[in-house]
Each structure stands twice: as C-alpha cells, then as structure tokens.
Scaffold this active site. Structure first.
Site, mmCIF file in Angstrom:
data_model
loop_
_atom_site.group_PDB
_atom_site.id
_atom_site.type_symbol
_atom_site.label_atom_id
_atom_site.label_comp_id
_atom_site.label_asym_id
_atom_site.label_seq_id
_atom_site.Cartn_x
_atom_site.Cartn_y
_atom_site.Cartn_z
ATOM 1 N N ARG A 48 46.595 -13.369 -12.582
ATOM 2 C CA ARG A 48 45.416 -13.907 -13.264
ATOM 3 C C ARG A 48 44.874 -15.159 -12.571
ATOM 4 N NH1 ARG A 48 45.936 -17.505 -17.118
ATOM 5 N NH2 ARG A 48 47.794 -16.625 -18.070
ATOM 6 N N TYR A 100 17.809 -10.308 -17.026
ATOM 7 C CA TYR A 100 18.585 -9.197 -17.583
ATOM 8 C C TYR A 100 18.732 -9.396 -19.092
ATOM 9 C CZ TYR A 100 22.590 -5.993 -17.985
ATOM 10 O OH TYR A 100 23.443 -4.975 -18.335
ATOM 11 N N ASP A 172 20.100 -14.700 -10.055
ATOM 12 C CA ASP A 172 20.727 -13.390 -10.237
ATOM 13 C C ASP A 172 20.078 -12.465 -9.208
ATOM 14 O OD1 ASP A 172 21.516 -10.841 -10.969
ATOM 15 O OD2 ASP A 172 21.378 -11.218 -13.131
ATOM 16 N N LYS A 197 26.736 -2.806 -9.497
ATOM 17 C CA LYS A 197 25.540 -2.137 -9.003
ATOM 18 C C LYS A 197 25.690 -1.873 -7.499
ATOM 19 C CE LYS A 197 24.544 -2.967 -13.291
ATOM 20 N NZ LYS A 197 23.763 -4.102 -13.750
HETATM 21 C C1 PLP Z 1 23.847 -5.062 -14.728
HETATM 22 C C2 PLP Z 1 23.284 -6.410 -14.540
HETATM 23 C C3 PLP Z 1 23.983 -7.536 -14.952
HETATM 24 C C4 PLP Z 1 25.294 -7.459 -15.725
HETATM 25 O O1 PLP Z 1 26.322 -6.950 -14.957
HETATM 26 P P1 PLP Z 1 27.566 -6.101 -15.591
HETATM 27 O O2 PLP Z 1 28.392 -5.825 -14.382
HETATM 28 O O3 PLP Z 1 26.987 -4.913 -16.256
HETATM 29 O O4 PLP Z 1 28.246 -6.994 -16.569
HETATM 30 C C5 PLP Z 1 23.424 -8.779 -14.699
HETATM 31 N N1 PLP Z 1 22.235 -8.906 -14.087
HETATM 32 C C6 PLP Z 1 21.538 -7.833 -13.683
HETATM 33 C C7 PLP Z 1 20.224 -8.027 -13.018
HETATM 34 C C8 PLP Z 1 22.027 -6.542 -13.900
HETATM 35 O O5 PLP Z 1 21.319 -5.484 -13.508
#
Ligand code: PLP
Length: 375
Positions: A48, A100, A172, A197
């Site tokens: 961890r 998001y 982001d 993603k």
């Molecule tokens: C999917 C997504 C997130 C969140 O990520 P997770 O891995 O689903 O927790 C944050 N920002 C954007 C732009 C996303 O597409």
C-alpha cells in the site's frame, strides 16, 4: 531528449536485472524484507505504501508527462479526489463548467464536508475566470478537451491567470493523453489522467494518474493521503497500464485519424445539427487546440437534429458503435450522456458522445450513415 513516441514505447523499461526479461515483471508481493530496525534495503515496506510495479509505471508516466513526480491511483476519480482533499481547508476551487460530470457532483456533495468552496465557470472565457478568482482560490480545475462538449481551454493562459492569483492549475487531460498534449510544459502544475481510458487503452483496467510539474508540497500531500487513505494502484492494474502505454502513440494516431474522418462525415450530414470536434475549423476554439495539441484525439460529440428522441433513435440503430459508457478503448462507443447523467445533467438532450475506436473508418461512417439516414 527522446521523442514522445520513443518515451511511450520505452520509458522506464530496462531488462529485468534478475532474469534479463524485456517485459517488466509483475510483482504481487504485499510485504518486503526489512532490517530489524525497519530500514528498507530495497526501498519497499508494504504494497500500500509503494510497490515495484506501480513504481515502474509511474516512472514511465512521469517521463511522458514531463513530470517531477507522478502518482498512480486505482481510478481517475481517486486521483482527482486526492488532489482536492489535499488542498488546505478553506480553499476555493474554480471548476470549468464542462468538467467530467462526477467531479461536479463530488464538489456539490463532498466539498462542504472537506471545508472547500467552489464555483463553476466557463474556462473558454478568460475574463470570466479572472473575475471568479478569490483571495482563497487555491486551484483552477480545467479539463481540455472537455467531456462531453469537447470545449478547449487555453492551458498557457489559464496557468498565467492562476499563478498571478496565487493559485495552481490542474488540467484533466484524459481526452488528450501525453502524446497529444503536454499541460505541464504549458505551465500547468498538475495533470490528471483517467488511465482507464487511453493509457490503459483496451477497456480492461482502471487507473488514475496525477503528474506534478514540481515535487512540491501539494505532491507530498497527495502522496501522504494516498499512503494513509489507501488509494494505491494494485500491481496488476499498474502492469496493465504500463502495457497499454507501450502502444499509446500508435493507437492514438489511429484514433485521431478515424475521429477526423467521422467528424468530417457528420459535419456534412443533414440530420446532424452540430459536431463538437476540436480538429474541425468550425470548432470555436480550433485555433487554441491547434496551438496546444499535436492532434485532436478520438473523442467527439454530435447533436442530432430533432433533439432527445431523435438522438435516442440514432443511438438505438447503431450496430458497430456500442451503447456503453467510458472511452478510449479499441471498440467504438456511443453514449447519450444526458440519460447517464440524470436530472442534474447540463448536456444538450440531443447530444451523443462518440469514442471512436480502432476499426476501419469506412465501417464506422457506414454505421453512422445507416443509423442517421433511416430516421
Ligand atoms: C473517466 C473520466 C474520469 C474518471 O476516471 P475513472 O477512471 O472512471 O475514475 C475523469 N475525467 C475524465 C475526463 C474522464 O473521462
């Protein structure tokens, strides 16, 4: 300095010293031998706290982002929540209006408990951003391109505004992974990726990344919170993400090429009211995108003429595009975001978001032509 494609394919990799293996070992151990007085001869104590596979993946991602420090998390939301929870109590956060959806819900539901305040602003309007700054503003939270409207905000200009106001800029960059966009080089302090993603890239692993331009107090606070809060990436997830990163540049080139073909087809279609894709000259922030991105990514959205019912009918007729959430995987996906986001959604009701996959562009266009034309 090697080019970004070379970094994606190789950064952080070296033959395993024990076996000579070229593919990195997956180290699943939860505990590591230490001396009687808890000195760590190999630097590891407990999974961890840190683990070798997570460490390898972080090293590769730090090279790609040009970061002084990179932290891996089990999900993108865990990464984002950690960045926010690590702010001093009483901080004010400016969120871009098309961030998001879950981050806006998180702000509404959890910020009061965490002692944070926030406002939501259109980050493509720099005067509005300047006007919304307060003395307590600690963080500007940008997302570019944004989800699902593909708005593009000017990272260098936002960094300047943030720093002049004594705040930090987080970007982001999930829609534009490091081979397409380098927010830290443009002045951002932190970049966030949902590794679920494009970094993972195959729809079979979750992860989140925070990369810091400087190894500063915010980076240390995030690391401390991960260690005690327990949001460490599992070694297997870290290993899968690193495997995905190795093909990132090649996959992104194909995603971008396919998305451009799809966007150009949709822009000329009579049943499409609007196409949101930063690569189109008609996109309101195309010039900013051209300046700060190497290519425009695999995400786009369209507004179907006729609104919600027409959009749902088109989504129902698509065959190659699967109705599913998430993005950045090999298969093309479609999603009616307003349905998924629910009553609090601010997404136009006729909007369909497309994650353009790695199929042949002609097959994708044929699927869309059939689904749009039959209405
Ligand atoms: C999917 C997504 C997130 C969140 O990520 P997770 O891995 O689903 O927790 C944050 N920002 C954007 C732009 C996303 O597409």
């Amino acid at each position: 300095m090697p080019r970004i494609e070379t970094l994606a394919a190789r950064a952080g990799s070296a033959p395993d010293p024990r076996s000579g293996a070229l593919s990195p070992p997956l180290q699943l151990a939860t505990t590591f031998e230490h001396t009687p007085d808890a000195q760590l001869p190999h630097g590891y104590l407990y999974q961890r706290y840190d683990n070798p596979t997570q460490h390898d993946t972080e090293a590769a991602l730090a090279a790609l982002d040009g970061a002084a420090r990179t932290l891996l998390f089990p999900t993108g939301m865990a990464a984002g929540a950690t960045a926010l929870q690590s702010l001093p109590r009483g901080s004010h956060v400016l969120l871009c209006d098309d961030s998001y959806f879950s981050f806006r819900v998180l702000a509404r539901q959890q910020f009061p408990r965490w002692g944070l305040e926030h406002d939501v602003v259109d980050f493509t309007d720099l005067d509005a951003v300047r006007a919304a700054l307060r003395p307590q503003t600690a963080l500007l939270w940008a997302e570019t391109p944004s989800n699902p409207l593909l708005k593009v905000s000017d990272i260098a200009a936002l960094a300047e505004i943030a720093h002049a106001g004594g705040a930090r800029l987080l970007v982001d960059g999930t829609f534009a992974p490091p081979v397409l966009q380098q927010p830290l080089a443009l002045g951002a302090d932190v970049v966030l990726h949902s590794a679920t993603k494009y970094l993972g890239g195959h729809g079979d692993v979750m992860g989140g990344v925070l990369s810091f331009r400087e190894d500063d107090a915010h980076a240390a606070a995030c690391h401390g919170l991960r260690l005690l809060g327990g949001a460490t990436a599992s070694p297997f997830a870290a290993w899968m993400i690193l495997r995905g990163v190795r093909t990132l540049a090649a996959r992104m080139a194909w995603h971008c090429r396919n998305a451009r073909v799809v966007a150009e087809f949709l822009e000329g279609h009579a049943r499409v009211a609007k196409v949101h894709f930063p690569g189109l000259a008609s996109h309101p922030q195309h010039a900013v995108a051209a300046r700060q991105m190497r290519d425009y990514g695999g995400m786009l959205s369209l507004e179907v003429a006729g609104g919600r019912d027409a959009a749902l009918a088109v989504a129902g007729r698509l065959r190659l595009f699967t109705n599913a959430t998430s993005l950045g995987s090999t298969e093309s996906l479609v999603e009616h975001r307003a349905s998924v986001e629910g009553p609090a959604s601010t997404t136009p009701p006729g909007l369909l978001r497309l994650s353009v996959g790695l199929e042949h562009a002609d097959d994708l266009v044929a699927d869309l032509a059939r689904a749009l034309g039959a209405g």
